[in-house]
Design an enzyme around this catalytic site. Structure first.
Site, PDB file in Angstrom:
ATOM      1  N   LYS A  85       0.847  -1.211   0.000  1.00 58.86           N
ATOM      2  CA  LYS A  85       0.000   0.000   0.000  1.00 58.86           C
ATOM      3  C   LYS A  85       0.880   1.258   0.000  1.00 58.86           C
ATOM      4  CE  LYS A  85      -3.387  -0.483   2.862  1.00 58.86           C
ATOM      5  NZ  LYS A  85      -4.224  -0.504   4.098  1.00 58.86           N
ATOM      6  N   LYS A  97       2.526  -3.769  10.815  1.00 61.33           N
ATOM      7  CA  LYS A  97       1.212  -3.894  11.451  1.00 61.33           C
ATOM      8  C   LYS A  97       1.411  -4.493  12.826  1.00 61.33           C
ATOM      9  CE  LYS A  97      -3.156  -3.268  10.129  1.00 61.33           C
ATOM     10  NZ  LYS A  97      -3.613  -2.359   9.075  1.00 61.33           N
ATOM     11  N   THR A 181      -9.679   7.557   5.775  1.00 57.60           N
ATOM     12  CA  THR A 181      -9.825   6.249   5.108  1.00 57.60           C
ATOM     13  C   THR A 181     -11.213   6.149   4.461  1.00 57.60           C
ATOM     14  OG1 THR A 181      -8.422   5.354   6.867  1.00 57.60           O
ATOM     15  CG2 THR A 181      -9.479   3.780   5.395  1.00 57.60           C
ATOM     16  N   ASN A 212     -14.650   3.321  12.185  1.00 56.65           N
ATOM     17  CA  ASN A 212     -13.968   4.479  11.597  1.00 56.65           C
ATOM     18  C   ASN A 212     -14.139   4.501  10.076  1.00 56.65           C
ATOM     19  OD1 ASN A 212     -11.300   5.449  10.173  1.00 56.65           O
ATOM     20  ND2 ASN A 212     -11.617   6.719  11.974  1.00 56.65           N
ATOM     21  N   SER A 341      -1.960   9.790   7.221  1.00 54.12           N
ATOM     22  CA  SER A 341      -0.986   9.517   8.288  1.00 54.12           C
ATOM     23  C   SER A 341       0.390  10.039   7.880  1.00 54.12           C
ATOM     24  CB  SER A 341      -0.887   8.017   8.561  1.00 54.12           C
ATOM     25  OG  SER A 341      -1.910   7.601   9.431  1.00 54.12           O
TER      26      SER A 341
END
Ligand SMILES: NC(=O)C1=CN([C@@H]2O[C@H](COP(=O)(O)OP(=O)(O)OC[C@H]3O[C@@H](n4cnc5c(N)ncnc54)[C@H](O)[C@@H]3O)[C@@H](O)[C@H]2O)C=CC1
Ligand SMILES: O=C(O)CCC(=O)C(=O)O
Length: 408
Positions: A85, A97, A181, A212, A341
């Site tokens: 990504k 992650k 997002t 979210n 981010s």
């Protein structure tokens, strides 16, 4: 799933065996035990994981997940996807992650705070603004990021805002990160409608998940004049063919902590909802929800993957063979979050703040460029949009590894 997709793309790119191995395996896998004092005085042990896929192109970037299904394998797959990504979006990052295997819905705020602070302390040797920058994911939010910032900064002896992103604005979070997002999912869904020559206003959407990603995707779609006809969460699903009032639903969900029972819609079977006719189906909750048993029944024109890994390889094969669904693959569709981010990290490093308009404009410019790149690459090479997105990303990562040279 992540490894199977990688092998397919590595074959397409004809990667050498050396580069294939180096790109596929994660650089670092870290597992820690996290003892937490519960409110009743007992102590419970949780397992926390962080996987840093590659640091070749910069610090690793990616969310921290609190969920009962978290394990090292899941985190490793999510870290690999983060890697692609970030490369697809041309961000100067590798992928990472993290996650803690726990059920945050059955923990008090005080317990969550103690768990987050202890996990952060265990992670201090492995994280930093130039090595690993966490962000929210399932089950975590800006409060979690605030606790991480505080724990890390207390250890450093000064405020270090660039240690995480997705922070509250009062701690130098970025305008626009919370909705980024979901905004990206809706923006790309509307871009796909345009590509298919379908009107955006009045088109229909079904959204799985109202956290979210799902709630902001649904709110942005509604602001474009789209009709969000079905929405689900972990407790159930609701349906209104005239379009759900998403703003009112958000207010209801804040009060009741679920979409179930919302007076402006009828209950519907959550699994059946996914295969109802609509223009856009946006899975924004769990992985593997589009699988071999329901892929053939989908009646959407566009599959906008807000979640990570919502479609299994078996479902991909069915969708590819059908050829009638425009897939916006996860590493593109949900990349709005990590992109903002990145903007937050840049602002933190510069001790500077951008306006929300600046952030959203820069976000849409990047998303549009990557969308066009993926769609064009897929068409030119007669491959799926998932393979195209991953091929662009894996080539970027492999080229960086090759340029840095082989082993010392
Ligand atoms: N938060 C972010 O910025 C980003 C999140 N993602 C991905 O998006 C997905 C959702 O993440 P968030 O919205 O942050 O999580 P969240 O924790 O804020 O919300 C998750 C939502 O999914 C719902 N849900 C859980 N189980 C469900 C089920 N069986 N059926 C229907 N709904 C269910 C929950 O009720 C909740 O509404 C995850 O795959 C995550 O990795 C991807 C990119 C960025
Ligand atoms: O914002 C970030 O750094 C990462 C978000 C994330 O975890 C994801 O894109 O899956």
């Amino acid at each position: 799933m992540a490894a199977e997709q990688f092998d397919k793309v590595a074959d397409f790119l004809d990667l050498s065996d050396e580069l294939r191995e180096r790109c596929k395996w994660p650089k670092r896998l870290i597992t820690v035990t996290v003892p937490v004092r519960r409110d009743d005085g007992s102590t419970e042990l949780y397992f926390g994981h962080r996987v840093q896929h590659h640091l070749t192109r910069g610090p690793v970037k990616g969310g921290l997940r609190y969920h009962p299904a978290v394990d090292l394998g899941e985190v490793a797959a999510l870290a690999m996807w983060m890697n692609w990504k970030c490369a697809l979006m041309d961000l100067p990052y590798g992928g990472g992650k993290g996650g803690i295997c726990c059920d945050p819905r059955n923990m008090s705020i005080a317990e969550l705070e103690r768990m987050t602070r202890r996990f952060t302390m265990e992670m201090i040797p492995f994280i930093g603004p130039e090595t690993d920058v966490m962000a929210p994911d399932m089950g975590t939010n800006e409060q979690t990021m605030a606790w991480i910032t505080d724990t890390y900064s207390t250890h450093a002896g000064h405020l270090e805002p660039a240690i995480v992103t997705g922070k509250p604005l009062t701690l130098q979070g970025s305008a626009g990160r919370t909705q980024a997002t979901g905004h990206g999912v809706a923006f790309l869904a509307s871009s796909a409608l345009n590509k298919l020559d379908l009107p955006v206003r009045g088109s229909t959407a079904i959204v799985q998940g109202f956290g979210n990603v799902g709630s902001h995707a649904a709110q942005t779609m509604a602001s474009y004049g789209m009709k969000v006809i079905g929405i689900s969460d972990v407790n159930g699903a609701i349906w209104n063919p005239e379009g759900i009032d998403v703003k009112a639903l958000k207010a209801y969900e804040i009060e009741h902590r679920t979409v179930v029972g919302f007076p402006g819609a009828e209950p519907v079977d959550p699994a059946k909802m996914l295969t109802e006719p609509c223009d856009v189906l946006a899975p924004c909750a769990l992985d593997r929800v589009i699988h071999g048993d329901n892929a053939g029944q989908l009646q959407c024109k566009i599959l906008a993957e807000g979640a990570n890994g919502p479609t299994t390889p078996e479902a991909d094969r069915i969708i590819d063979a059908r050829g009638d669904i425009f897939v916006i693959p996860d590493i593109l569709c949900n990349a709005g979050g990590v992109t903002v981010s990145y903007f937050e990290w840049v602002q933190n490093l510069q001790r500077f703040q951008w306006t929300e308009r600046e952030v959203i404009t820069k976000l849409e410019t990047r998303l549009h460029a990557s969308f066009e790149k993926v769609v064009g690459f897929a068409q030119r090479n007669n491959i799926s949009q998932r393979t195209a997105a991953q091929a662009i990303a894996i080539k970027t990562a492999a080229d960086a590894k090759a340029a840095r040279g082989m082993f010392p």
